[in-house]
Motif scaffolding. Structure first.
Motif, PDB file in Angstrom:
ATOM      1  N   GLU A   1      76.682 -64.069   6.433  1.00  0.00           N
ATOM      2  CA  GLU A   1      76.590 -65.462   6.850  1.00  0.00           C
ATOM      3  C   GLU A   1      76.956 -65.598   8.334  1.00  0.00           C
ATOM      4  O   GLU A   1      76.341 -66.362   9.066  1.00  0.00           O
ATOM      5  N   ARG A   2      77.926 -64.835   8.751  1.00  0.00           N
ATOM      6  CA  ARG A   2      78.347 -64.878  10.150  1.00  0.00           C
ATOM      7  C   ARG A   2      77.221 -64.406  11.075  1.00  0.00           C
ATOM      8  O   ARG A   2      76.964 -65.005  12.125  1.00  0.00           O
ATOM      9  N   GLN A   3      76.524 -63.335  10.689  1.00  0.00           N
ATOM     10  CA  GLN A   3      75.403 -62.860  11.493  1.00  0.00           C
ATOM     11  C   GLN A   3      74.293 -63.903  11.549  1.00  0.00           C
ATOM     12  O   GLN A   3      73.692 -64.142  12.597  1.00  0.00           O
ATOM     13  N   PHE A   4      74.020 -64.546  10.419  1.00  0.00           N
ATOM     14  CA  PHE A   4      72.994 -65.587  10.367  1.00  0.00           C
ATOM     15  C   PHE A   4      73.385 -66.755  11.268  1.00  0.00           C
ATOM     16  O   PHE A   4      72.560 -67.299  12.006  1.00  0.00           O
ATOM     17  N   ASP A   5      74.655 -67.150  11.218  1.00  0.00           N
ATOM     18  CA  ASP A   5      75.135 -68.262  12.050  1.00  0.00           C
ATOM     19  C   ASP A   5      75.036 -67.950  13.539  1.00  0.00           C
ATOM     20  O   ASP A   5      74.921 -68.854  14.358  1.00  0.00           O
ATOM     21  N   ASN A   6      75.099 -66.675  13.899  1.00  0.00           N
ATOM     22  CA  ASN A   6      75.026 -66.277  15.306  1.00  0.00           C
ATOM     23  C   ASN A   6      73.595 -66.115  15.806  1.00  0.00           C
ATOM     24  O   ASN A   6      73.383 -65.749  16.962  1.00  0.00           O
ATOM     25  N   MET A   7      72.622 -66.396  14.945  1.00  0.00           N
ATOM     26  CA  MET A   7      71.221 -66.287  15.354  1.00  0.00           C
ATOM     27  C   MET A   7      70.934 -67.303  16.460  1.00  0.00           C
ATOM     28  O   MET A   7      71.419 -68.431  16.420  1.00  0.00           O
ATOM     29  N   LYS A   8      70.172 -66.899  17.428  1.00  0.00           N
ATOM     30  CA  LYS A   8      69.788 -67.771  18.535  1.00  0.00           C
ATOM     31  C   LYS A   8      68.319 -68.134  18.411  1.00  0.00           C
ATOM     32  O   LYS A   8      67.490 -67.299  18.091  1.00  0.00           O
ATOM     33  N   LEU A   9      68.001 -69.383  18.657  1.00  0.00           N
ATOM     34  CA  LEU A   9      66.626 -69.854  18.657  1.00  0.00           C
ATOM     35  C   LEU A   9      66.168 -69.948  20.104  1.00  0.00           C
ATOM     36  O   LEU A   9      66.746 -70.682  20.898  1.00  0.00           O
ATOM     37  N   LEU A  10      65.160 -69.176  20.440  1.00  0.00           N
ATOM     38  CA  LEU A  10      64.636 -69.160  21.800  1.00  0.00           C
ATOM     39  C   LEU A  10      63.278 -69.847  21.807  1.00  0.00           C
ATOM     40  O   LEU A  10      62.394 -69.491  21.047  1.00  0.00           O
ATOM     41  N   LEU A  11      63.128 -70.825  22.644  1.00  0.00           N
ATOM     42  CA  LEU A  11      61.887 -71.587  22.717  1.00  0.00           C
ATOM     43  C   LEU A  11      61.214 -71.376  24.061  1.00  0.00           C
ATOM     44  O   LEU A  11      61.884 -71.335  25.096  1.00  0.00           O
ATOM     45  N   GLY A  12      59.910 -71.263  24.034  1.00  0.00           N
ATOM     46  CA  GLY A  12      59.156 -71.122  25.274  1.00  0.00           C
ATOM     47  C   GLY A  12      59.056 -72.447  26.005  1.00  0.00           C
ATOM     48  O   GLY A  12      59.527 -73.492  25.533  1.00  0.00           O
ATOM     49  N   LYS A  13      58.444 -72.419  27.143  1.00  0.00           N
ATOM     50  CA  LYS A  13      58.269 -73.621  27.960  1.00  0.00           C
ATOM     51  C   LYS A  13      57.313 -74.583  27.266  1.00  0.00           C
ATOM     52  O   LYS A  13      56.299 -74.180  26.705  1.00  0.00           O
TER      53      LYS A  13
END
Length: 97
Positions: free
Chosen positions: A69-81
């Motif tokens: 769960e901790r690894q999932f919570d640390n996921m980053k969402l990267l969005l393009g321009k």
């Protein structure tokens, strides 16, 4: 995570059935062809992996990965321009009466 062929009507039907079965098993779509399910511990996760094997389609590739769960919570969402089309679709002001 899965990659399945969709060239024929039979392939598309198998793909749809597999995704529907994932949802019935409590998985939700994180992004297209990536489904996740929260499990209470390693034993529960292994039980769901065994159940997943029962609904595997004949064709395609499925990869399962267990993360905490901790690894999932640390996921980053990267969005393009944001594209010009997306910018144009945003209303400048909204007035309700």
């Amino acid at each position: 995570m899965f990659d399945m062929p969709t060239k024929t009507k039979e392939d598309r039907k198998a793909n749809t059935k597999f995704r529907q079965n994932l949802i019935k098993e409590g998985y939700f779509m994180l992004q297209f062809s990536v489904y996740v399910r929260v499990c209470k511990g390693l034993k529960s996760a292994n039980n769901y992996l065994e159940r997943l094997e029962l609904i595997l389609p004949k064709k395609g590739h499925i990869r399962a990965m267990m993360i905490t769960e901790r690894q999932f919570d640390n996921m980053k969402l990267l969005l393009g321009k944001e594209s010009e089309t997306e910018k144009a679709r945003k209303p400048q002001q909204l007035t309700l009466f």
